[in-house]
Every structure is written in C-alpha cells, then in structure tokens.
Write a protein that holds these residues in place. Structure first.
Motif, PDB file in Angstrom:
ATOM      1  N   ALA A  48      -2.866 -19.447  31.740  1.00  0.00           N
ATOM      2  CA  ALA A  48      -2.620 -20.011  33.203  1.00  0.00           C
ATOM      3  C   ALA A  48      -2.649 -21.457  33.312  1.00  0.00           C
ATOM      4  O   ALA A  48      -1.737 -21.918  33.917  1.00  0.00           O
ATOM      5  CB  ALA A  48      -3.505 -19.129  34.165  1.00  0.00           C
ATOM      6  N   ILE A  57       4.573 -22.256  36.237  1.00  0.00           N
ATOM      7  CA  ILE A  57       4.110 -21.196  37.306  1.00  0.00           C
ATOM      8  C   ILE A  57       3.783 -22.026  38.803  1.00  0.00           C
ATOM      9  O   ILE A  57       3.713 -23.156  38.585  1.00  0.00           O
ATOM     10  CB  ILE A  57       3.225 -20.132  37.005  1.00  0.00           C
ATOM     11  CG1 ILE A  57       1.945 -20.915  36.360  1.00  0.00           C
ATOM     12  CG2 ILE A  57       3.734 -19.532  35.924  1.00  0.00           C
ATOM     13  CD1 ILE A  57       0.485 -20.384  36.231  1.00  0.00           C
ATOM     14  N   ASP A  58       3.711 -21.302  39.903  1.00  0.00           N
ATOM     15  CA  ASP A  58       3.294 -21.805  41.078  1.00  0.00           C
ATOM     16  C   ASP A  58       1.781 -21.660  41.412  1.00  0.00           C
ATOM     17  O   ASP A  58       1.191 -20.812  40.506  1.00  0.00           O
ATOM     18  CB  ASP A  58       4.148 -21.587  42.409  1.00  0.00           C
ATOM     19  CG  ASP A  58       3.955 -20.201  42.390  1.00  0.00           C
ATOM     20  OD1 ASP A  58       3.394 -19.339  42.074  1.00  0.00           O
ATOM     21  OD2 ASP A  58       4.845 -19.582  43.405  1.00  0.00           O
ATOM     22  N   ARG A  61       0.756 -17.759  41.492  1.00  0.00           N
ATOM     23  CA  ARG A  61       0.953 -17.271  40.421  1.00  0.00           C
ATOM     24  C   ARG A  61      -0.287 -17.511  39.320  1.00  0.00           C
ATOM     25  O   ARG A  61      -0.890 -16.699  38.615  1.00  0.00           O
ATOM     26  CB  ARG A  61       2.025 -17.331  39.646  1.00  0.00           C
ATOM     27  CG  ARG A  61       2.236 -16.694  38.204  1.00  0.00           C
ATOM     28  CD  ARG A  61       2.446 -15.288  38.540  1.00  0.00           C
ATOM     29  NE  ARG A  61       2.651 -14.369  37.108  1.00  0.00           N
ATOM     30  CZ  ARG A  61       2.211 -13.331  37.020  1.00  0.00           C
ATOM     31  NH1 ARG A  61       1.250 -12.548  37.910  1.00  0.00           N
ATOM     32  NH2 ARG A  61       2.421 -12.791  35.769  1.00  0.00           N
ATOM     33  N   ASP A  63      -3.250 -18.547  40.642  1.00  0.00           N
ATOM     34  CA  ASP A  63      -4.336 -17.771  41.112  1.00  0.00           C
ATOM     35  C   ASP A  63      -4.705 -16.491  40.641  1.00  0.00           C
ATOM     36  O   ASP A  63      -5.506 -16.108  40.114  1.00  0.00           O
ATOM     37  CB  ASP A  63      -4.289 -17.597  42.694  1.00  0.00           C
ATOM     38  CG  ASP A  63      -5.516 -17.133  43.421  1.00  0.00           C
ATOM     39  OD1 ASP A  63      -6.352 -17.520  43.222  1.00  0.00           O
ATOM     40  OD2 ASP A  63      -5.295 -16.471  44.315  1.00  0.00           O
ATOM     41  N   ALA A  64      -3.615 -15.741  40.359  1.00  0.00           N
ATOM     42  CA  ALA A  64      -3.504 -14.341  40.080  1.00  0.00           C
ATOM     43  C   ALA A  64      -3.728 -14.393  38.454  1.00  0.00           C
ATOM     44  O   ALA A  64      -4.545 -13.421  38.257  1.00  0.00           O
ATOM     45  CB  ALA A  64      -2.158 -13.548  40.284  1.00  0.00           C
ATOM     46  N   LEU A  65      -3.069 -15.154  37.757  1.00  0.00           N
ATOM     47  CA  LEU A  65      -3.355 -15.006  36.255  1.00  0.00           C
ATOM     48  C   LEU A  65      -4.453 -15.577  35.820  1.00  0.00           C
ATOM     49  O   LEU A  65      -5.259 -14.964  35.062  1.00  0.00           O
ATOM     50  CB  LEU A  65      -2.006 -16.133  35.721  1.00  0.00           C
ATOM     51  CG  LEU A  65      -0.870 -15.533  35.763  1.00  0.00           C
ATOM     52  CD1 LEU A  65       0.085 -16.441  34.917  1.00  0.00           C
ATOM     53  CD2 LEU A  65      -0.697 -14.068  34.662  1.00  0.00           C
TER      54      LEU A  65
END
Length: 215
Positions: A48, A57-58, A61, A63-65
């Motif tokens: 990430a 990625i933003d 994304r 944060d989630a990854l």
C-alpha cells in the motif's frame, strides 16, 4: 570544487525521522515496536505504501489496503492513523546548512518519497505547515516528489532523473538519506552517499566531505 551539488532526502534528513512518530503511534496503540516499518518492508514495491507514494491509489484506498496488511501481520491499524503522524519536525540546523551551501556555490536538489495527500510541496497536512514547506522547498533548484514523478526510491531512475535535470554526472553529487536502502543505488551510480542517523551526524559528515563548516 570536487562536488557541484548536494541532493537531500526530505523526511528523516531535513525533518526528523517519521519512524519516531510511527514508534509513538505504536506505543499508543499497544502495537509491537517498528510494526509500521515491518509492514512497509513486506512486498516493498507493491504494498500500500509503495502504491501511494507512486500516486497509484488515493488516500481512501491506502487506508483500506494498509489496514488489510496490518491484519495480515496480526494487528489492527488503519492507514489514516499512519498518515496523520507522518510529518516530522523541521531541523533548523539543516535549513541553515542549505543556505550555507547555496552561498558557497553548491547546487541543491531534493528527492523525496511522499504521498499525494495534503497541500503543496511535501504534501503538508495544514496550510501553515504547507507555507513552511514551500519556503524550504524553494531553496532547492529541483525537487523530485515520488507522488508526482510516479517513481520512488530506491528505483535508480529517480536519481538519474535528478542528475539529468541538473546536467551533472552522479560523481559530482553528494546524496543524503536516512535509509540505507535508498543510499545504495545512489552510491552504485557514483554519488557520494551519506546515511543520516541524526541531523548533527549528517552535518558533521557533509562538512567533512565538502571541507565546509555547516550548521
């Protein structure tokens, strides 16, 4: 002079190391020390952090990854919490050194791995911080930010991009970074690489290399 340019990493060199902030976050959350570094060292070209520093990625994304990667390492930690503590404190002696180097005729560059969130050069988290960062970045003849260039250290291309912009051979450049993995490709290309462990050590070593009292 033997060298024509001095090229700096930003976080951990011009500012204090983000790893110090990561350790404080880990202590607050009851996580193992260097947990964030361990995550970021796993699949370092495709995790990430790498994707975010190349702006692939933003923030949402990331944060989630990152949270998924943390869970894979046995703990919960959201990426947004890591980003919130990312910026380090500016080292005033390093800023003085930049001005001293410029006055002595050295050209200045900056190569920084950063993430596409925040404001302005260095992606600061507040407008006041962004103003401070802009004033610092203005001291450099050229700045390469991974989140804008789409390439990140330790990829050798990012160092050759700087040399091409300056019109200098690597052997004409001194490079400072707080990560050995980022110093190695610079040295392999022919730069004089200095691994930074503290602001004082960095200036002592750079002063010795250049024969110029700094700080």
């Amino acid at each position: 002079m033997a060298f024509a340019a001095v090229i700096f990493d930003f976080g951990g060199v011009i500012t204090s190391s983000p790893f110090e902030a990561f350790n404080r976050l880990e202590a607050e959350r009851g996580l193992p020390q260097n947990f964030v570094r361990r995550i970021n060292a796993t699949n370092p070209d495709s995790n990430a952090w790498a994707l975010f520093e190349r702006a692939e990625i933003d923030a949402a994304r990331f944060d989630a990854l990152f949270a998924e990667e943390a869970r894979a390492h046995g703990h919960h930690l959201e990426g947004s919490a890591v980003l919130a503590v990312l910026a380090g404190a500016v080292r005033p002696a390093m800023i003085r050194a930049l001005d001293q180097l410029a006055a002595a005729g050295y050209r200045l560059g900056c190569i920084t791995n950063n993430v596409p969130t925040g404001h302005g050069a260095g992606m600061a988290r507040s407008s006041d911080r962004a103003d401070e960062m802009e004033q610092i970045f203005a001291r450099f003849e050229h700045v390469i930010e991974s989140s804008k260039a789409g390439v990140r250290k330790p990829d050798p291309r990012i160092y050759t991009m700087m040399c091409a912009h300056l019109g200098l051979a690597p052997a004409q450049c001194v490079y400072l970074d707080d990560l050995g993995i980022n110093c190695k490709p610079a040295a392999a290309l022919g730069m004089h690489a200095i691994k930074v462990t503290s602001g004082e050590q960095a200036l002592t070593d750079l002063s010795a290399v250049l024969g110029l009292a700094l700080g």
